[in-house]
Enzyme design. Structure first.
Site, mmCIF file in Angstrom:
data_model
loop_
_atom_site.group_PDB
_atom_site.id
_atom_site.type_symbol
_atom_site.label_atom_id
_atom_site.label_comp_id
_atom_site.label_asym_id
_atom_site.label_seq_id
_atom_site.Cartn_x
_atom_site.Cartn_y
_atom_site.Cartn_z
ATOM 1 N N LEU A 75 -9.912 31.204 -33.918
ATOM 2 C CA LEU A 75 -10.887 30.353 -34.575
ATOM 3 C C LEU A 75 -12.155 31.099 -34.978
ATOM 4 O O LEU A 75 -13.058 30.504 -35.582
ATOM 5 C CB LEU A 75 -11.243 29.158 -33.676
ATOM 6 C CG LEU A 75 -10.072 28.248 -33.287
ATOM 7 C CD1 LEU A 75 -10.562 27.037 -32.534
ATOM 8 C CD2 LEU A 75 -9.263 27.827 -34.504
ATOM 9 N N LYS A 76 -12.194 32.392 -34.665
ATOM 10 C CA LYS A 76 -13.306 33.221 -35.137
ATOM 11 C C LYS A 76 -12.939 33.976 -36.416
ATOM 12 O O LYS A 76 -13.722 34.794 -36.894
ATOM 13 C CB LYS A 76 -13.731 34.199 -34.046
ATOM 14 C CG LYS A 76 -14.362 33.508 -32.836
ATOM 15 C CD LYS A 76 -14.918 34.518 -31.840
ATOM 16 C CE LYS A 76 -15.612 33.800 -30.690
ATOM 17 N NZ LYS A 76 -16.189 34.763 -29.706
ATOM 18 N N GLY A 97 -12.442 18.852 -27.720
ATOM 19 C CA GLY A 97 -13.280 18.561 -26.563
ATOM 20 C C GLY A 97 -14.436 19.528 -26.427
ATOM 21 O O GLY A 97 -14.897 19.787 -25.305
ATOM 22 N N TYR A 98 -14.925 20.049 -27.541
ATOM 23 C CA TYR A 98 -16.040 20.989 -27.508
ATOM 24 C C TYR A 98 -17.378 20.248 -27.383
ATOM 25 O O TYR A 98 -17.475 19.049 -27.638
ATOM 26 C CB TYR A 98 -16.073 21.818 -28.798
ATOM 27 C CG TYR A 98 -14.906 22.753 -28.989
ATOM 28 C CD1 TYR A 98 -14.125 23.178 -27.916
ATOM 29 C CD2 TYR A 98 -14.572 23.206 -30.262
ATOM 30 C CE1 TYR A 98 -13.057 24.039 -28.106
ATOM 31 C CE2 TYR A 98 -13.508 24.076 -30.464
ATOM 32 C CZ TYR A 98 -12.753 24.483 -29.376
ATOM 33 O OH TYR A 98 -11.692 25.340 -29.573
ATOM 34 N N ARG A 99 -18.417 21.018 -27.021
ATOM 35 C CA ARG A 99 -19.752 20.425 -27.037
ATOM 36 C C ARG A 99 -20.119 20.051 -28.475
ATOM 37 O O ARG A 99 -19.635 20.670 -29.442
ATOM 38 C CB ARG A 99 -20.784 21.415 -26.490
ATOM 39 C CG ARG A 99 -20.618 21.731 -25.020
ATOM 40 C CD ARG A 99 -21.870 22.395 -24.491
ATOM 41 N NE ARG A 99 -21.579 23.319 -23.407
ATOM 42 C CZ ARG A 99 -22.506 23.950 -22.695
ATOM 43 N NH1 ARG A 99 -23.787 23.778 -22.979
ATOM 44 N NH2 ARG A 99 -22.161 24.774 -21.717
ATOM 45 N N HIS A 140 -19.334 18.716 -15.390
ATOM 46 C CA HIS A 140 -17.962 18.512 -14.937
ATOM 47 C C HIS A 140 -17.812 17.066 -14.486
ATOM 48 O O HIS A 140 -18.783 16.295 -14.484
ATOM 49 C CB HIS A 140 -17.609 19.473 -13.800
ATOM 50 C CG HIS A 140 -17.414 20.888 -14.249
ATOM 51 N ND1 HIS A 140 -16.375 21.272 -15.065
ATOM 52 C CD2 HIS A 140 -18.132 22.010 -14.005
ATOM 53 C CE1 HIS A 140 -16.440 22.573 -15.306
ATOM 54 N NE2 HIS A 140 -17.507 23.045 -14.679
ATOM 55 N N ASP A 141 -16.615 16.715 -14.092
ATOM 56 C CA ASP A 141 -16.291 15.357 -13.678
ATOM 57 C C ASP A 141 -17.355 14.773 -12.748
ATOM 58 O O ASP A 141 -17.851 13.661 -12.954
ATOM 59 C CB ASP A 141 -14.916 15.358 -12.984
ATOM 60 C CG ASP A 141 -14.450 13.975 -12.583
ATOM 61 O OD1 ASP A 141 -14.999 13.424 -11.611
ATOM 62 O OD2 ASP A 141 -13.529 13.444 -13.220
ATOM 63 N N ILE A 142 -17.730 15.519 -11.720
ATOM 64 C CA ILE A 142 -18.680 15.004 -10.730
ATOM 65 C C ILE A 142 -20.015 14.644 -11.380
ATOM 66 O O ILE A 142 -20.665 13.667 -10.992
ATOM 67 C CB ILE A 142 -18.870 16.032 -9.583
ATOM 68 C CG1 ILE A 142 -19.670 15.409 -8.434
ATOM 69 C CG2 ILE A 142 -19.532 17.309 -10.081
ATOM 70 C CD1 ILE A 142 -19.714 16.293 -7.196
ATOM 71 N N ASP A 170 -12.623 12.799 -15.640
ATOM 72 C CA ASP A 170 -11.751 13.518 -16.561
ATOM 73 C C ASP A 170 -10.622 12.646 -17.101
ATOM 74 O O ASP A 170 -10.337 12.661 -18.306
ATOM 75 C CB ASP A 170 -11.133 14.735 -15.874
ATOM 76 C CG ASP A 170 -12.079 15.925 -15.826
ATOM 77 O OD1 ASP A 170 -13.163 15.852 -16.441
ATOM 78 O OD2 ASP A 170 -11.752 16.922 -15.157
#
Length: 383
Positions: A75-76, A97-99, A140-142, A170
């Site tokens: 992808l680069k 699922g990227y930022r 993360h999930d937490i 998640d």
């Protein structure tokens, strides 16, 4: 790899940019129901600990990749982006699922893809969502479960909150909600001919799961102090207890009739025990139940309570759950190549989900796949 075309989503084509946590699980859910899913990973020579790869995990153990094919694209590079664009042009769903902002910088944002393929469903699966002060913050999930308020409720009285592995953020609040959104958008697109963008945030999804609790709180029937309510281990008749062999018994005898059945089969004199709903006496009641349960092994209790409405269940390990007669008869689990798979859910009578298969280990030719998808897409749109 040629997958079965059975399932209610047969014929739906999905491109997923490889990711961690909820993104692979959402892909698996769609693939289980018959969608043709291909994940895009980095080329092997650049992968290292790439997104979508768990260090040291063999393909057959990567259960979240079952039913999903893999292609490699850098992808680069211009060529890699071009390959993904060709696949997205012929796809029904694009999942990333990227930022926020990363896909746009790659040239794979929703504005670009929807302009090329107006019927595309573009699903974005993140922790904090596409907007807001925390949108670009790592987590993360937490962290997401904490942000939703739900983690506060997951504690025994006087103890710190305990995260429920990563099942709540998640998978339940993230992947399942995202997959639900994808199916909703596919259904709408079949009527309108137009795609849309799905902003699936784990914080949003976990917050949604607390809907019932919010109603109870508003009615004054759920205390914000964790470990003091009926369903959070506050009630001694809704908890787990250690047995004589060190294993555990789950007791869910909430209703008076179920609780009476539970007491009847304990095999001890309970006539002097506190009333079920006397909260001031709950600590003593808990101690009495614990002492009674500790007198027998878990399996002895399981036999005693079998076939009753006492709502008592042995706490099973994963392997024990797979071999339990009820789960075996319903086929809740399947072993594929010696690996324990949970079978797809829910169950559909006419268009059942795929049977679990070992995740594919080979990498497909992305250009050939893009060509096949494009040809099939053209035939479908001209039909």
């Amino acid at each position: 790899m040629k997958h079965e075309t059975t399932g209610p989503l047969a014929g739906v084509r999905v491109v997923a940019l490889a990711g961690m946590g909820p993104t692979p699980f959402a892909s698996m859910l769609l693939a289980d129901m018959g969608a043709e899913v291909v994940r895009v990973t980095r080329p092997a020579h650049r992968r290292g600990r790439a997104l979508g790869q768990t260090e040291g995990l063999a393909p057959e153990h990567d259960l979240a990749n079952r039913g999903v094919d893999t292609v490699e694209a850098d992808l680069k590079s211009t060529a890699g982006i071009a390959t993904v664009l060709r696949l997205a042009d012929a796809a029904d769903v694009f999942l990333e699922g990227y930022r926020p902002g990363v896909a746009e910088r790659l040239g794979l944002g929703p504005d670009v893809l929807l302009r090329r393929n107006p019927a595309l469903v573009y699903a974005r699966l993140t922790g904090y969502g596409q907007t807001g002060p925390l949108a670009r913050q790592a987590g993360h999930d937490i962290n997401y479960v904490a942000q939703s308020g739900a983690l506060h409720a997951m504690a025994r009285a006087g103890e710190p909150p305990r995260p429920p592995v990563n099942l709540l953020g998640d998978y339940a609040g993230g992947a399942l909600v995202a997959a639900f959104g994808v199916v909703c958008a596919i259904l709408e697109a079949r009527g309108s001919g137009r795609g849309q963008v799905i902003d699936a945030a784990m914080v949003d999804g976990v917050a949604l799961l607390t809907a019932k609790l919010q109603g109870l709180r508003a009615a004054g029937r759920y205390d914000d102090e964790p470990g003091t309510n009926y369903l959070d281990s506050g009630a001694p008749f809704y908890d787990t207890y250690r047995c004589a062999d060190g294993r555990y018994l789950a007791v869910g005898a909430l209703e008076p009739d179920f609780y009476a059945e539970f007491l009847t089969r304990l095999g001890t004199d309970t006539s002097g025990w506190p009333a079920q709903d006397d909260r001031a006496e709950w600590p003593r009641l808990r101690a009495l139940i614990a002492a009674a349960v500790s007198a027998k092994t878990r399996d002895e209790w399981a036999e005693i309570y079998a076939g009753t409405d006492a709502c008592v269940t042995p706490v099973l390990t994963f392997d024990e759950a797979a071999e339990h007669p009820h789960n075996r008869e319903r086929g809740v689990f399947a072993r594929v190549g010696g690996v324990l798979h949970p079978r797809p859910a829910p169950r559909l009578s006419r268009t059942p989900a795929r049977e679990p298969q070992a995740p594919a280990g080979e990498v497909l030719d992305p250009d050939r796949l893009a060509g096949e998808w494009t040809a099939r897409s053209g035939r479908r749109r001209s039909a």
